[in-house]
Design an enzyme around this catalytic site. Structure first.
Site, mmCIF file in Angstrom:
data_model
loop_
_atom_site.group_PDB
_atom_site.id
_atom_site.type_symbol
_atom_site.label_atom_id
_atom_site.label_comp_id
_atom_site.label_asym_id
_atom_site.label_seq_id
_atom_site.Cartn_x
_atom_site.Cartn_y
_atom_site.Cartn_z
ATOM 1 N N TYR A 51 -6.426 -20.015 10.972
ATOM 2 C CA TYR A 51 -6.552 -18.737 11.692
ATOM 3 C C TYR A 51 -5.520 -18.675 12.822
ATOM 4 C CZ TYR A 51 -9.051 -15.082 14.422
ATOM 5 O OH TYR A 51 -9.424 -13.948 15.120
ATOM 6 N N SER A 60 -8.790 -9.107 9.003
ATOM 7 C CA SER A 60 -8.759 -10.575 8.976
ATOM 8 C C SER A 60 -10.173 -11.101 9.144
ATOM 9 C CB SER A 60 -7.922 -11.140 10.131
ATOM 10 O OG SER A 60 -8.070 -12.557 10.194
ATOM 11 N N LEU A 119 0.863 -1.186 0.000
ATOM 12 C CA LEU A 119 0.000 0.000 0.000
ATOM 13 C C LEU A 119 0.896 1.231 0.000
ATOM 14 C CD1 LEU A 119 -2.881 1.259 0.564
ATOM 15 C CD2 LEU A 119 -2.333 1.043 2.994
ATOM 16 N N ALA A 126 -3.804 -6.880 15.839
ATOM 17 C CA ALA A 126 -4.917 -7.559 16.505
ATOM 18 C C ALA A 126 -4.698 -9.067 16.432
ATOM 19 C CB ALA A 126 -6.238 -7.185 15.831
ATOM 20 N N LYS A 138 7.386 1.048 9.286
ATOM 21 C CA LYS A 138 8.806 1.404 9.404
ATOM 22 C C LYS A 138 9.091 2.660 8.566
ATOM 23 C CE LYS A 138 13.342 -0.455 8.549
ATOM 24 N NZ LYS A 138 14.078 -1.438 7.770
HETATM 25 P P1 NAD Z 1 -14.578 -8.624 10.864
HETATM 26 O O1 NAD Z 1 -14.541 -9.737 9.892
HETATM 27 O O2 NAD Z 1 -15.886 -8.016 11.199
HETATM 28 O O3 NAD Z 1 -13.613 -7.446 10.383
HETATM 29 C C1 NAD Z 1 -12.427 -7.683 9.683
HETATM 30 C C2 NAD Z 1 -12.327 -6.694 8.531
HETATM 31 O O4 NAD Z 1 -11.091 -6.938 7.822
HETATM 32 C C3 NAD Z 1 -13.462 -6.849 7.505
HETATM 33 O O5 NAD Z 1 -14.052 -5.584 7.239
HETATM 34 C C4 NAD Z 1 -12.752 -7.401 6.265
HETATM 35 O O6 NAD Z 1 -13.382 -7.009 5.075
HETATM 36 C C5 NAD Z 1 -11.354 -6.833 6.426
HETATM 37 N N1 NAD Z 1 -10.315 -7.596 5.731
HETATM 38 C C6 NAD Z 1 -10.096 -8.940 5.819
HETATM 39 N N2 NAD Z 1 -9.057 -9.280 5.035
HETATM 40 C C7 NAD Z 1 -8.614 -8.133 4.438
HETATM 41 C C8 NAD Z 1 -7.561 -7.820 3.532
HETATM 42 N N3 NAD Z 1 -6.752 -8.776 3.023
HETATM 43 N N4 NAD Z 1 -7.388 -6.530 3.164
HETATM 44 C C9 NAD Z 1 -8.193 -5.556 3.648
HETATM 45 N N5 NAD Z 1 -9.210 -5.789 4.496
HETATM 46 C C10 NAD Z 1 -9.406 -7.061 4.892
HETATM 47 O O7 NAD Z 1 -13.841 -9.152 12.183
HETATM 48 P P2 NAD Z 1 -13.787 -8.514 13.646
HETATM 49 O O8 NAD Z 1 -14.554 -9.380 14.540
HETATM 50 O O9 NAD Z 1 -14.077 -7.059 13.591
HETATM 51 O O10 NAD Z 1 -12.252 -8.735 13.997
HETATM 52 C C11 NAD Z 1 -11.295 -7.698 13.795
HETATM 53 C C12 NAD Z 1 -9.921 -8.217 14.182
HETATM 54 O O11 NAD Z 1 -9.908 -8.606 15.556
HETATM 55 C C13 NAD Z 1 -9.478 -9.455 13.386
HETATM 56 O O12 NAD Z 1 -8.092 -9.361 13.136
HETATM 57 C C14 NAD Z 1 -9.770 -10.597 14.331
HETATM 58 O O13 NAD Z 1 -8.915 -11.692 14.087
HETATM 59 C C15 NAD Z 1 -9.495 -9.955 15.678
HETATM 60 N N6 NAD Z 1 -10.258 -10.607 16.776
HETATM 61 C C16 NAD Z 1 -11.603 -10.457 16.865
HETATM 62 C C17 NAD Z 1 -12.291 -11.096 17.886
HETATM 63 C C18 NAD Z 1 -13.781 -10.927 18.067
HETATM 64 O O14 NAD Z 1 -14.333 -11.495 19.025
HETATM 65 N N7 NAD Z 1 -14.475 -10.186 17.244
HETATM 66 C C19 NAD Z 1 -11.610 -11.898 18.789
HETATM 67 C C20 NAD Z 1 -10.237 -12.057 18.630
HETATM 68 C C21 NAD Z 1 -9.565 -11.383 17.628
#
Ligand code: NAD
Ligand code: UDP
Length: 319
Positions: free
Chosen positions: A150, A75, A61, A119, A110
């Site tokens: 994952y 993710s 990017l 996250a 960096k």
């Molecule tokens: P989510 O799926 O609602 O949000 C993730 C966002 O990342 C989405 O909008 C998706 O479109 C975007 N995304 C995914 N791959 C992408 C890529 N290659 N390029 C650009 N955008 C991309 O998930 P969430 O629940 O909001 O989780 C957010 C983060 O927190 C994640 O990394 C998840 O692993 C971590 N997390 C969440 C929880 C939870 O309980 N919700 C728990 C542990 C960890």
């Protein structure tokens, strides 16, 4: 400040972007919408300090403004094998965004000399033998099991971060987020809270997997976002790894009963299928470190958080 949030159109990311805008920051939300939704950021789009960039962060990017802070949340996150946006359905994308994506973004951090937050997840502890889980617990993860796409990707993401600490002096930190819930979770996400609320609102059976004795501790999203922001902004947090989550722990069956009661639903609660392979039997964070380092602990009660989430899904499912 100029802040980049990957995954900003997702569940947690959209709440984080909103909070950063309220604080007066300019937010660059980078998301390819693979498991998020424009609906989550519709209101934010009206703000001239909110810039949406539709981009897959696996690809490098280029951004022509100075970035001060980066939150890497992109993710897929749902483990539900019935969901088309789960990390099972999006396995390759999940592995790459947490590894290649993390590497690309750390190089960007960096270049910009930006602070970085990754996250990570409680899933890096796997099906834990230590309870509750402190940050020092190294986990019990099945390297080739269905959840490994994952869990292991997040674990390798953490390894990449630690390399950038050691070799490139990047100011980075890792948050291990435990189960978070609230408005802006997608209907098709099918995590426990989403399924149970939607099923209860439709008076359909609540689908408990296994015998429902497995436990989880649920943190309301505003508390999680506060934890992330403190970890980014408190002094001396570079190289820290911190659990963020709630300690009130209930079984899945108890959550089903709570939601049925709060929605006044006529639904039955059914043991609909076997417990999925490697589904953790118990999960609760040890948050002593977050309390000490960040003076952070959850403030929203489970009942209040569930009510807000139920109201959100009532609105979403009208018509
Ligand atoms: P989510 O799926 O609602 O949000 C993730 C966002 O990342 C989405 O909008 C998706 O479109 C975007 N995304 C995914 N791959 C992408 C890529 N290659 N390029 C650009 N955008 C991309 O998930 P969430 O629940 O909001 O989780 C957010 C983060 O927190 C994640 O990394 C998840 O692993 C971590 N997390 C969440 C929880 C939870 O309980 N919700 C728990 C542990 C960890
Ligand atoms: N679960 C369930 N019924 C559902 C969805 C999930 O019993 O309709 C269970 C799931 O097997 C797990 C727990 O609820 O034991 C929490 O699942 P979730 O999808 O929220 O995520 P996890 O905590 O496993 O990452």
């Amino acid at each position: 400040m100029q802040i980049l949030v990957t995954g900003g159109a997702g569940f947690i990311g959209s709440h984080l972007c909103k909070k950063l805008l309220e604080n007066g920051d300019t937010v660059y939300c980078v998301d390819n919408l693979i498991s998020g939704s424009k609906h989550n950021i519709e209101a934010l789009m009206q703000n001239p300090r909110f810039i949406f960039i539709n981009h897959d962060v696996i690809q490098s990017l280029n951004i022509d403004v100075e970035i001060d802070q980066m939150y890497h949340l992109a993710s897929p996150a749902s483990p539900n094998h019935h969901s088309k946006i789960s990390y099972h359905a999006l396995a390759l994308e999940t592995m790459l965004v947490n590894t290649t994506g993390t590497l690309e973004l750390l190089n960007l951090a960096k270049k910009h000399d930006a602070q970085f937050l990754f996250a990570s997840t409680s899933e890096i502890y796997g099906d834990p033998e230590v309870h509750p889980q402190p940050e020092t617990y190294q986990g019990s993860v099945h390297t080739t099991g269905p959840r490994s796409v994952y869990d292991e990707a997040k674990r390798f993401g953490e390894t990449i971060i630690s390399y950038f600490w050691r070799e490139h002096n990047v100011n980075a930190r890792i948050v291990r987020i435990f189960n978070t819930y609230g408005p802006n979770m997608l209907v098709e996400d099918k995590r426990m809270i989403v399924n149970f609320i939607l099923q209860a609102l439709a008076d359909k059976p609540l689908t408990v997997y296994g015998d429902g004795s497995q436990s989880r501790s649920l943190c309301y999203v505003s508390d999680t976002v506060e934890g992330l922001m403190r970890l980014m902004n408190y002094p001396d947090t570079s190289q820290e790894i911190v659990n963020i989550g709630a300690q009130e722990e209930h079984t899945v069956l108890e959550y089903a009963h709570m939601i049925k009661k709060l929605t006044n639903s006529k639904s039955e609660i059914v043991m609909s299928e076997q417990l999925p392979e490697d589904d953790p039997k118990q999960r609760q964070p040890d948050i002593a470190k977050a309390k000490k380092l960040l003076n952070w602990e959850p403030t929203v009660t489970l009942e209040h958080g569930l009510q807000k989430t139920i109201e959100y899904f009532q609105d979403r499912t009208k018509n």
